[in-house]
Write a protein that holds these residues in place. Structure first.
Motif, PDB file in Angstrom:
ATOM      1  N   HIS A  97      -0.326  -0.488 -11.501  1.00  0.00           N
ATOM      2  CA  HIS A  97       0.564  -0.913 -12.580  1.00  0.00           C
ATOM      3  C   HIS A  97       1.781   0.001 -12.580  1.00  0.00           C
ATOM      4  N   ASN A  98       2.942  -0.575 -12.372  1.00  0.00           N
ATOM      5  CA  ASN A  98       4.205   0.174 -12.351  1.00  0.00           C
ATOM      6  C   ASN A  98       4.185   1.300 -11.310  1.00  0.00           C
ATOM      7  N   ALA A  99       3.712   1.001 -10.127  1.00  0.00           N
ATOM      8  CA  ALA A  99       3.696   1.981  -9.039  1.00  0.00           C
ATOM      9  C   ALA A  99       3.826   1.241  -7.715  1.00  0.00           C
ATOM     10  N   SER A 100       4.476   1.886  -6.761  1.00  0.00           N
ATOM     11  CA  SER A 100       4.659   1.291  -5.438  1.00  0.00           C
ATOM     12  C   SER A 100       3.329   1.162  -4.706  1.00  0.00           C
ATOM     13  N   THR A 101       3.197   0.114  -3.898  1.00  0.00           N
ATOM     14  CA  THR A 101       1.995  -0.046  -3.067  1.00  0.00           C
ATOM     15  C   THR A 101       1.851   1.102  -2.081  1.00  0.00           C
ATOM     16  N   ARG A 102       2.944   1.782  -1.782  1.00  0.00           N
ATOM     17  CA  ARG A 102       2.901   2.912  -0.849  1.00  0.00           C
ATOM     18  C   ARG A 102       2.092   4.086  -1.402  1.00  0.00           C
ATOM     19  N   PHE A 103       1.767   4.019  -2.699  1.00  0.00           N
ATOM     20  CA  PHE A 103       0.977   5.100  -3.296  1.00  0.00           C
ATOM     21  C   PHE A 103      -0.464   5.064  -2.812  1.00  0.00           C
ATOM     22  N   ALA A 110       8.407   0.166  -1.878  1.00  0.00           N
ATOM     23  CA  ALA A 110       7.254  -0.494  -1.269  1.00  0.00           C
ATOM     24  C   ALA A 110       7.607  -1.167   0.051  1.00  0.00           C
ATOM     25  N   LYS A 111       8.875  -1.589   0.187  1.00  0.00           N
ATOM     26  CA  LYS A 111       9.258  -2.311   1.407  1.00  0.00           C
ATOM     27  C   LYS A 111       9.923  -1.430   2.448  1.00  0.00           C
ATOM     28  N   ILE A 112      10.856  -0.572   2.050  1.00  0.00           N
ATOM     29  CA  ILE A 112      11.700   0.092   3.057  1.00  0.00           C
ATOM     30  C   ILE A 112      11.289   1.528   3.360  1.00  0.00           C
ATOM     31  N   ASP A 113      10.404   2.138   2.531  1.00  0.00           N
ATOM     32  CA  ASP A 113      10.029   3.532   2.791  1.00  0.00           C
ATOM     33  C   ASP A 113       9.376   3.681   4.162  1.00  0.00           C
ATOM     34  N   TYR A 114       8.456   2.772   4.484  1.00  0.00           N
ATOM     35  CA  TYR A 114       7.775   2.798   5.787  1.00  0.00           C
ATOM     36  C   TYR A 114       7.251   1.391   6.044  1.00  0.00           C
ATOM     37  N   PRO A 115       8.110   0.485   6.476  1.00  0.00           N
ATOM     38  CA  PRO A 115       7.726  -0.932   6.591  1.00  0.00           C
ATOM     39  C   PRO A 115       6.597  -1.195   7.578  1.00  0.00           C
ATOM     40  N   ALA A 116       6.348  -0.267   8.517  1.00  0.00           N
ATOM     41  CA  ALA A 116       5.284  -0.483   9.509  1.00  0.00           C
ATOM     42  C   ALA A 116       3.910  -0.100   8.977  1.00  0.00           C
ATOM     43  N   ALA A 117       3.849   0.512   7.781  1.00  0.00           N
ATOM     44  CA  ALA A 117       2.567   0.966   7.238  1.00  0.00           C
ATOM     45  C   ALA A 117       1.773  -0.202   6.675  1.00  0.00           C
ATOM     46  N   CYS A 118       0.450  -0.029   6.635  1.00  0.00           N
ATOM     47  CA  CYS A 118      -0.401  -1.110   6.123  1.00  0.00           C
ATOM     48  C   CYS A 118      -0.272  -1.279   4.621  1.00  0.00           C
ATOM     49  N   ASN A 119       0.268  -0.267   3.906  1.00  0.00           N
ATOM     50  CA  ASN A 119       0.414  -0.373   2.456  1.00  0.00           C
ATOM     51  C   ASN A 119       1.841  -0.727   2.040  1.00  0.00           C
TER      52      ASN A 119
END
Length: 685
Positions: free
Chosen positions: A547-553, A432-441
């Protein structure tokens, strides 16, 4: 003068009022003394403020009599500019410049360069200003007088920030009057209104072609992108190099860059979108109002969309493909940092649109000066979607009567409950943090249950975050307990490798924190305790709750939408990732044979409405639960030897608009539980 004195004193500059009368300008000696006085005052850092001396003026009616050498402040300013041999005269108005008609009228457009021979006969002036003697008529008369005598004039808004500075810096704002304007070979201007009207006309032609023809347009665009990948990358690399040289932030450069494989990925998403069921003309509801009369509610395009986005050229491709699939006209305004990338992408996409539809279906706005004019076209543009910074979104919302769809902030939370599997929590938080830190999610705030303090799992998580280069700040409790720097605010979107950690007592405290400091975008709970997960999913009032999923989803492609025009935190029309359905509205169509209103024996109208059930495309993939909830099941594969089930529940209640909840696990045994048991999720998304 007291106001002038107060304002100028803040700049360490004094002001002085000079009172003049019309008759004084008839004397050469006065005009000579005037020039000497002004030059002396300016040398002493004193700003001269001129006004007519009403006490001794011979004018019969000060606010009505327009006779004499000057007749109002605008004509006085023009006269002074000529006497002082000024390089430039700036006249301030309550609108952005001279319009072809009163600015509130639908077809009014701003005139950037006034040419007397061309514009004198085609301008319609409105009522004069509520104060003073003139109005725009007086300003134009004064500007023409000064410009013809050799002093250039610009009419601009006195309410706009830094408008005078922008004029001095050469920006194209307001209306310019110049002695030689009629000799200039001015480029043919395509006004904002003309561009929007053309987009609407093309969108109607697009709607008239067959579904297969619209599908072929998308497939041709996908092929054209791949065929021109080399040219696109060259232009994008030039944009990136210019941004780096200009010293832009790393987060912006990251969004600007079209990474290897991005063009292929975009082409693939367009093909997926093309193969989806045609969204136009779906029968959403069918009601038999009487014998021989059936009323249908069908889906149709919104009309013309205005998308304003910053630094993400890939957004142009996604938005354009969604507009074509939904039958909408489109106006695009990208950031100046992506100018080359946007231009080549626009050229490639419009080149694949057949003449039967017209390349003006998608217009590219290249000047920032046109945005204020576009935002006034509520008679032609149907929806504005801003994608960018909080400042951009807020500014657009405050500047238009057109409906605005979007989100100002992406402050996403992950809450780790005391029942969480910490190995799972680590993978989710890191993704959630390092995959794409510039994204809104991307995750901006990590909430930790108080019982996890001093545990090895939490310590390992913090070590891993720091090991990946994440700067960690703390709330009031976390900064003390974990000995980390204090965050200046919870309501902050980092858009970089940084996040805030705070300690909370339980799930209810976490929910309260999210509601007070979040942005209603995407929030996640990591927990084995299904009761805790259920409370979080039901009570967090955000567009997407996991629930049990990254915000990046929270992404249109991952939700199966093919692409997204943006993510909306609005509560009207569309919420969450906005795909094709969010760009549609509805129309009502009656179908009847020879029909007359049925009446009873007394001659009164007889109501006999009957809802007709719709089967097939309108309900494909959905099963109604009977409680205004719709559950969609998809199989999810991610580098695992066996399939993992993913359940997305779209819920709609009387107290809350549409939101999506997501959970990994087995099928729910009842409507009150999204997962009967919690299994390990796939590898980080």
């Amino acid at each position: 003068m007291a106001l002038y004195d107060a304002l100028f004193s803040q700049l360490d500059v004094a002001s002085s009022q000079l009172l003049v009368t019309d008759s004084e300008f008839k004397h050469p000696d006065f005009r000579m003394q005037l020039i000497q006085t002004v030059n002396s005052l300016i040398a002493l850092r004193v700003i001269p403020v001129f006004n007519e001396n009403d006490a001794i003026s011979t004018r019969k009616a000060p606010y009505e009599d327009s006779s004499g050498i000057f007749w109002d402040n605008d004509s006085l300013a023009a006269l002074l500019a000529l006497e002082l041999k000024a390089d430039l005269l700036v006249l301030l108005s309550d609108v952005e410049g001279l319009y072809s008609a009163p600015p509130g009228e639908p077809h009014s457009r701003i005139i950037h360069t006034y040419i007397k021979e061309r514009h004198q006969g085609e301008i319609t002036f409105g009522d004069k200003s509520r104060v003073g003697r003139g109005g725009m008529t007086a300003k134009v008369k004064s500007a023409v007088y000064a410009a013809s005598a050799g002093t250039p004039v610009v009419i601009i808004s006195g309410f706009a920030t830094d408008s005078i500075i922008k004029v001095l810096q050469g920006e194209r704002i307001g209306t310019l009057f110049h002695q030689d304007a009629h000799l200039w070979a001015l480029p043919k201007e395509v006004g904002a209104h003309e561009m929007a009207v053309s987009a609407r006309e093309c969108s109607r032609r697009l709607q008239s072609v067959s579904s297969e023809d619209r599908r072929k347009i998308l497939l041709d665009i996908a092929d054209a992108l791949e065929a021109n990948e080399k040219s696109i990358r060259i232009e994008n690399e030039a944009d990136v190099a210019a941004a780096q040289q200009a010293g832009y932030e790393n987060s912006l450069i990251s969004r600007l860059t079209l990474k290897p494989g991005k063009i292929s990925s975009l082409a693939k998403s367009i093909r997926i979108l093309a193969d989806m069921e045609d969204p136009i003309g779906h029968v959403l509801k069918r009601t038999e109002l009487a014998d021989g009369l059936v009323l249908e509610k069908t889906s149709c395009p919104l009309g013309v969309l205005l998308i304003v986005f910053e630094s993400r050229p890939d957004a142009l491709v996604q938005i354009a493909s969604l507009a074509i699939r939904s039958g909408n006209g489109l106006l695009l305004k990208g950031g100046k940092e992506a100018m080359r990338s946007n231009a080549i992408l626009h050229k490639v996409i419009t080149g694949a649109i057949p003449d039967t539809v017209g390349e003006k279906l998608i217009g590219l706005v290249t000047s920032r000066d046109e945005i204020p004019e576009l935002l006034k076209l509520d008679d032609v543009i149907d929806l504005v979607i801003p994608r960018g910074s909080n400042k951009l979104v807020t500014q657009i919302k405050e500047s238009t009567k057109i409906p605005v769809l979007g989100h100002a902030d992406g402050i996403c939370h992950v809450y780790i409950d005391k029942s969480a599997d910490m190995d799972m929590a680590k993978r989710i938080v890191l993704d959630a943090k390092i995959d794409y830190p510039a994204a809104c999610n991307a995750m901006e705030t990590l909430l930790i249950h108080k019982d996890l303090l001093k545990t090895k799992g939490l310590n390992d998580l913090i070590v891993q975050l720091r090991g990946q280069g994440v700067t960690i700040y703390g709330g009031p409790r976390a900064s003390i307990e974990l000995d980390i720097p204090r965050a200046h605010s919870f309501h902050h979107e980092y858009n970089s490798m940084a996040c805030t950690i705070e300690i909370v007592d339980d799930v209810h405290a976490a929910i309260d924190h999210i509601h007070r400091h979040g942005s209603a975008h995407t929030d996640c709970v990591v927990a084995k305790d299904l009761d805790v997960a259920e409370i979080f999913l039901r009570q967090v009032d955000s567009a997407a709750v996991f629930h049990n999923a990254s915000t990046r989803f929270c992404d249109g492609a991952r939700f199966g939408l093919g692409a997204e025009v943006g993510i909306s935190t609005s509560r009207i029309h569309a919420r969450g990732p906005v795909g094709v359905e969010g760009l549609l509205t509805t129309r009502w169509t009656p179908h009847f044979k020879t029909f007359s209103v049925p009446r009873d024996a007394a001659g009164r109208k007889k109501e006999q409405n009957k809802t007709i059930k719709i089967y097939g495309s309108a309900t494909k993939g959905f099963a109604s639960t009977g409680h205004a909830n719709f559950t969609m099941k998809k199989k999810f594969y991610k580098r695992r030897p066996h399939p993992q089930s993913l359940y997305i529940q779209f819920s709609l209640t009387r107290s809350s608009p549409l939101k999506s909840s997501l959970s990994f696990g087995r099928p729910p045994e009842s409507l009150k539980c999204l997962a009967s048991t919690v299994q390990e999720p796939p590898a980080p998304l």
